[in-house]
Design an enzyme around this catalytic site. Sequence first.
Site, short mmCIF file in Angstrom:
data_model
loop_
_atom_site.label_atom_id
_atom_site.label_comp_id
_atom_site.label_asym_id
_atom_site.label_seq_id
_atom_site.Cartn_x
_atom_site.Cartn_y
_atom_site.Cartn_z
N PRO A 9 0.86 -1.25 0.00
CA PRO A 9 0.01 0.02 -0.07
C PRO A 9 0.81 1.16 -0.04
O PRO A 9 2.01 1.36 0.31
CB PRO A 9 -0.57 -0.24 1.24
CG PRO A 9 -1.20 -1.65 1.65
CD PRO A 9 0.47 -2.10 1.18
N CYS A 10 0.35 2.09 -0.48
CA CYS A 10 1.36 3.64 -0.85
C CYS A 10 1.74 3.97 0.53
O CYS A 10 2.70 4.73 0.80
CB CYS A 10 0.22 4.67 -1.54
SG CYS A 10 -1.38 5.13 -0.94
#
Length: 501
Positions: free
Chosen positions: A102-103
């Site tokens: 995930p970012c």
Amino acid sequence: MNNDAIVRKLARLRTGAKPRVLDLFAGCGGISIGFESAGFEIVGAVEFDPAAAESHGLNFHNGAEAHSQAIDITKTSPAELCLQLGLDNVEDAFDVVVGGPPCQAFARVGRSKLREIEEHPEAFIHDPRAQLYKKYLEYVKAFQPLAVLMENVPDILNHGGQNIAEQTCEVLEAKGYSGAYTLLNSAFYGVPQMRERMFLIAYRNELGAKVSFPSPTNWLVLPPGYEGSRSVALNALRRLENEAHSYIVPPAATQDLPPAVTAEDALGDLPAINARELLAAGKITRGARRFDTPVSYGRKKTSAYADLMRNWPGHEAPKEGLTDHVIRYLPRDYALFARMNPGDQYPQAHAHAVQMFEEQLAAARARGEKLTEGSAKYKALWASIVPPYDASKFPNKWRKMWRDQPARTLMAHLGKDGYSHIHYDSKQARTISVREAARLQSFPDGFRFSGTMNPAFKQIGNAVPPLLAKALATQMMQTIKLAVTAKEMADEPRRAAAAVS
């Protein structure tokens, strides 16, 4: 590095065996279904969200318990994962690792660069989420896959002044891989949705393979918002030109290709849900939407895309009908959805609502009702028609889809309201159903989502579109097969000479 493990994997693939995939941060399985369709075997997955993990196990392992449990990658070692999945040898377990941290995993940690993270473990004191990136690399190091695929948002090319994709390539290079990355939009690959993402592919040096990305299958002129997204990312690359050695210009779509798949192509054959009629008949009420009531397709003519969604090999539409074609209960807004024009966003919706209020107010006063401004009845009428959000602060909160264009990007936020995708058919006057969201993301009709409506919307919005994943997987399969064949031919003279001596 244990080169013996690489040799064993290459030998196995020479027998025609399917490459085995581990999907990290797998969600419900958008990447997995694409790779499965391209001829890979989905052997395992790691997913933290319980509903998404259950969906993945349901669709790829018939709901087997070991494959349906949520797994915290920060607390699970590669050896522990293998034990849970019943795999004997860590180094021999997988041929390909896919997924994308995930970012949040790429949060700035002081001034350290990500390629230095493994040498600076104290950096995680500042932001533990960065462990997701570290764990991804730990899994790659442990499993020694022949190939790696990573996906993330375009902003990853300039995250706090750092080109995370480039730095990831550098980390993988130090581990014995050659990698490259690019930006791809799903609408160019048969998905009825404009979704721009970064993809990174890397191959073990022993393969001697060169990274390439799939050619587009469809043509579309992207609207300004999407061309702008790509331009921002590319401008960032130019500013960080000394950190973009591994960037590849995406393959170009050309006007001789078939036009992009539209929202009507994707949804037109699905049964109509006329929200206002259902509301008047009391057939749509507040409460959880469970997927236990099947509905038939009807007799509408299908597009080529709809045929594909109904007949995806291994995930064909259920014979009893669709059980997740359900919508949100939004009684205040159905009439407003009908009034909106295609392409309208929240400011236009709010203006329509104000006009509707004024019409209702005039009608009530014509009947002799006293609704003075500021009175309780006046306020109640306003609240029953006009959404409460400031039109100047939420311009993109709502959007009515165009019938003849791909949809805009689906987000995980679908799990909360869904106003970003209002159905183009004004007669139906509603936000999209769970199955319609799945269609716009290119999940086949036989793909099942665990849980109720909100978790299903979230899973769909978070996913990589399966058709785009399939295009990438097909390209990777071709590259791996060619590399394995070339290496076998190169090794043959040596084997022959050894046999003679």
